[in-house]
Design a protein around this motif. Structure first.
Motif, PDB file in Angstrom:
ATOM      1  N   ALA A   1      22.117   0.961  11.772  1.00 53.12           N
ATOM      2  CA  ALA A   1      21.653   1.705  10.603  1.00 53.12           C
ATOM      3  C   ALA A   1      20.177   2.083  10.697  1.00 53.12           C
ATOM      4  O   ALA A   1      19.765   3.091  10.126  1.00 53.12           O
ATOM      5  CB  ALA A   1      21.910   0.898   9.334  1.00 53.12           C
ATOM      6  N   SER A   2      19.391   1.307  11.441  1.00 60.42           N
ATOM      7  CA  SER A   2      17.961   1.620  11.531  1.00 60.42           C
ATOM      8  C   SER A   2      17.595   2.407  12.789  1.00 60.42           C
ATOM      9  O   SER A   2      16.797   3.344  12.727  1.00 60.42           O
ATOM     10  CB  SER A   2      17.114   0.345  11.455  1.00 60.42           C
ATOM     11  OG  SER A   2      17.348  -0.471  12.577  1.00 60.42           O
ATOM     12  N   ALA A   3      18.179   2.081  13.939  1.00 62.08           N
ATOM     13  CA  ALA A   3      17.778   2.702  15.205  1.00 62.08           C
ATOM     14  C   ALA A   3      18.481   4.028  15.494  1.00 62.08           C
ATOM     15  O   ALA A   3      17.856   4.958  16.002  1.00 62.08           O
ATOM     16  CB  ALA A   3      18.017   1.733  16.363  1.00 62.08           C
TER      17      ALA A   3
ATOM     18  N   ALA B   1      22.738   1.572  24.203  1.00 64.09           N
ATOM     19  CA  ALA B   1      23.414   0.464  24.885  1.00 64.09           C
ATOM     20  C   ALA B   1      23.594  -0.647  23.852  1.00 64.09           C
ATOM     21  O   ALA B   1      22.636  -1.322  23.486  1.00 64.09           O
ATOM     22  CB  ALA B   1      22.607  -0.033  26.076  1.00 64.09           C
ATOM     23  N   SER B   2      24.818  -0.815  23.377  1.00 66.51           N
ATOM     24  CA  SER B   2      25.116  -1.836  22.373  1.00 66.51           C
ATOM     25  C   SER B   2      26.156  -2.786  22.936  1.00 66.51           C
ATOM     26  O   SER B   2      27.323  -2.427  23.071  1.00 66.51           O
ATOM     27  CB  SER B   2      25.626  -1.176  21.087  1.00 66.51           C
ATOM     28  OG  SER B   2      25.952  -2.145  20.117  1.00 66.51           O
TER      29      SER B   2
ATOM     30  N   ARG C   1      14.440   7.839  25.384  1.00 68.32           N
ATOM     31  CA  ARG C   1      14.501   6.427  25.008  1.00 68.32           C
ATOM     32  C   ARG C   1      15.870   5.808  25.238  1.00 68.32           C
ATOM     33  O   ARG C   1      16.891   6.427  24.940  1.00 68.32           O
ATOM     34  CB  ARG C   1      14.142   6.266  23.530  1.00 68.32           C
ATOM     35  CG  ARG C   1      12.753   6.746  23.200  1.00 68.32           C
ATOM     36  CD  ARG C   1      12.401   6.529  21.741  1.00 68.32           C
ATOM     37  NE  ARG C   1      13.277   7.317  20.876  1.00 68.32           N
ATOM     38  CZ  ARG C   1      13.525   7.025  19.606  1.00 68.32           C
ATOM     39  NH1 ARG C   1      12.978   5.975  19.039  1.00 68.32           N
ATOM     40  NH2 ARG C   1      14.316   7.797  18.883  1.00 68.32           N
ATOM     41  N   LEU C   2      15.840   4.599  25.735  1.00 64.81           N
ATOM     42  CA  LEU C   2      17.017   3.728  25.755  1.00 64.81           C
ATOM     43  C   LEU C   2      16.850   2.808  24.551  1.00 64.81           C
ATOM     44  O   LEU C   2      15.859   2.074  24.460  1.00 64.81           O
ATOM     45  CB  LEU C   2      17.064   2.903  27.044  1.00 64.81           C
ATOM     46  CG  LEU C   2      18.011   1.691  27.046  1.00 64.81           C
ATOM     47  CD1 LEU C   2      19.472   2.121  26.930  1.00 64.81           C
ATOM     48  CD2 LEU C   2      17.789   0.836  28.286  1.00 64.81           C
ATOM     49  N   VAL C   3      17.785   2.872  23.603  1.00 64.84           N
ATOM     50  CA  VAL C   3      17.779   1.936  22.480  1.00 64.84           C
ATOM     51  C   VAL C   3      18.902   0.941  22.744  1.00 64.84           C
ATOM     52  O   VAL C   3      20.007   1.321  23.125  1.00 64.84           O
ATOM     53  CB  VAL C   3      17.942   2.637  21.113  1.00 64.84           C
ATOM     54  CG1 VAL C   3      16.741   3.514  20.814  1.00 64.84           C
ATOM     55  CG2 VAL C   3      19.217   3.443  21.030  1.00 64.84           C
ATOM     56  N   PHE C   4      18.600  -0.347  22.579  1.00 67.49           N
ATOM     57  CA  PHE C   4      19.576  -1.355  22.973  1.00 67.49           C
ATOM     58  C   PHE C   4      19.679  -2.504  21.982  1.00 67.49           C
ATOM     59  O   PHE C   4      18.731  -2.835  21.275  1.00 67.49           O
ATOM     60  CB  PHE C   4      19.260  -1.905  24.375  1.00 67.49           C
ATOM     61  CG  PHE C   4      17.869  -2.449  24.535  1.00 67.49           C
ATOM     62  CD1 PHE C   4      17.578  -3.770  24.249  1.00 67.49           C
ATOM     63  CD2 PHE C   4      16.843  -1.629  24.988  1.00 67.49           C
ATOM     64  CE1 PHE C   4      16.288  -4.267  24.402  1.00 67.49           C
ATOM     65  CE2 PHE C   4      15.550  -2.106  25.142  1.00 67.49           C
ATOM     66  CZ  PHE C   4      15.282  -3.441  24.848  1.00 67.49           C
TER      67      PHE C   4
ATOM     68  N   GLY D   1      15.801  -3.444  21.097  1.00 68.58           N
ATOM     69  CA  GLY D   1      14.546  -2.830  21.428  1.00 68.58           C
ATOM     70  C   GLY D   1      14.692  -1.412  21.928  1.00 68.58           C
ATOM     71  O   GLY D   1      15.742  -0.779  21.805  1.00 68.58           O
ATOM     72  N   VAL D   2      13.585  -0.946  22.507  1.00 68.47           N
ATOM     73  CA  VAL D   2      13.490   0.426  23.003  1.00 68.47           C
ATOM     74  C   VAL D   2      12.766   0.408  24.352  1.00 68.47           C
ATOM     75  O   VAL D   2      11.748  -0.263  24.505  1.00 68.47           O
ATOM     76  CB  VAL D   2      12.684   1.312  22.028  1.00 68.47           C
ATOM     77  CG1 VAL D   2      12.536   2.718  22.575  1.00 68.47           C
ATOM     78  CG2 VAL D   2      13.321   1.333  20.661  1.00 68.47           C
ATOM     79  N   ALA D   3      13.310   1.144  25.313  1.00 61.76           N
ATOM     80  CA  ALA D   3      12.650   1.368  26.597  1.00 61.76           C
ATOM     81  C   ALA D   3      12.441   2.866  26.734  1.00 61.76           C
ATOM     82  O   ALA D   3      13.368   3.649  26.500  1.00 61.76           O
ATOM     83  CB  ALA D   3      13.507   0.837  27.743  1.00 61.76           C
ATOM     84  N   VAL D   4      11.223   3.268  27.085  1.00 64.02           N
ATOM     85  CA  VAL D   4      10.882   4.693  27.182  1.00 64.02           C
ATOM     86  C   VAL D   4      10.749   5.081  28.638  1.00 64.02           C
ATOM     87  O   VAL D   4      10.056   4.418  29.420  1.00 64.02           O
ATOM     88  CB  VAL D   4       9.587   4.987  26.406  1.00 64.02           C
ATOM     89  CG1 VAL D   4       9.208   6.478  26.537  1.00 64.02           C
ATOM     90  CG2 VAL D   4       9.729   4.600  24.947  1.00 64.02           C
ATOM     91  N   ALA D   5      11.402   6.196  29.011  1.00 65.51           N
ATOM     92  CA  ALA D   5      11.378   6.687  30.402  1.00 65.51           C
ATOM     93  C   ALA D   5      10.032   7.305  30.733  1.00 65.51           C
ATOM     94  O   ALA D   5       9.336   7.801  29.885  1.00 65.51           O
ATOM     95  CB  ALA D   5      12.487   7.693  30.623  1.00 65.51           C
TER      96      ALA D   5
END
Length: 192
Positions: free
Chosen positions: A16-18, A91-92, A117-120, A188-192
């Motif tokens: 719901a937030s990401a 990626a959940s 962004r990779l949001v996981f 979290g978040v990983a940025v390319a």
């Protein structure tokens, strides 16, 4: 006991937030039932990646309902997209199940546009020597057999940090587990 919020509630809050913040072309690794699509903005082009040829009816229904969506049948280690073609990757609880996490993360970086962004949200190995870690190591072989390859004893946070992203933000959480253990989670978040 650390963390009193169940994993399912933490995952729901994360979605719901990401996910509503994502824009452009979004790749959903191991889309499963496709529930992530319910949280994406209407203008997002949703690409559902699934390694299995037979997909869940819920995923099929979401693909049919969502304009601009597409099913990609392939493993995360061989994403059938051009380099730099997506704005975000979801990626959940999927990086525990890929055969080669480093290769899958290399593929994620390859398909992300610069600044993408990779949001996981992932469950991860417990602290070394803890009762949780011991129990995870014991049941990991069975879990891999019966739960789509899921290895609960992986250090996914370390894998993401080692994958070469420009920046990585990781939040660790604990939620109640089985037999007096805790279930360690990261988001979290990983940025390319």
């Amino acid at each position: 006991m650390p963390g009193t919020t169940p994993t399912s509630e933490l995952r729901r809050r994360w979605r719901a937030s990401a996910l509503p913040e994502l824009r452009g072309v979004v790749l959903d690794l191991g889309a499963g039932s496709g529930i992530a699509a319910d949280h994406l903005a209407s203008g997002v082009a949703w690409l559902a990646l699934e390694p299995r040829r037979s997909i869940e009816p819920a995923l099929r229904a979401r693909l049919e309902r969502r304009s601009g969506s597409r099913l990609l049948t392939a493993p995360a280690e061989a994403i059938p997209l051009e380099s730099g073609s997506v704005d975000a990757v979801i990626a959940s609880t999927v990086l525990c199940s890929v055969r080669d996490p480093a290769r899958a993360l290399d593929e994620v970086r390859r398909v992300l546009r610069p600044g993408g962004r990779l949001v996981f949200f992932e469950h991860v190995a417990g602290e070394r020597g803890s009762w949780t870690s011991v129990l995870q190591a014991v049941y990991a072989p069975l879990s891999r057999l019966i739960d789509h390859g899921c290895d609960p004893h992986r250090d996914t946070a370390a894998s993401i940090r080692a994958a070469g992203f420009a920046s990585v933000e990781v939040k660790r959480m604990l939620t109640p587990g089985v037999l007096g253990t805790v279930e360690p989670l990261i988001e979290g978040v990983a940025v390319a």
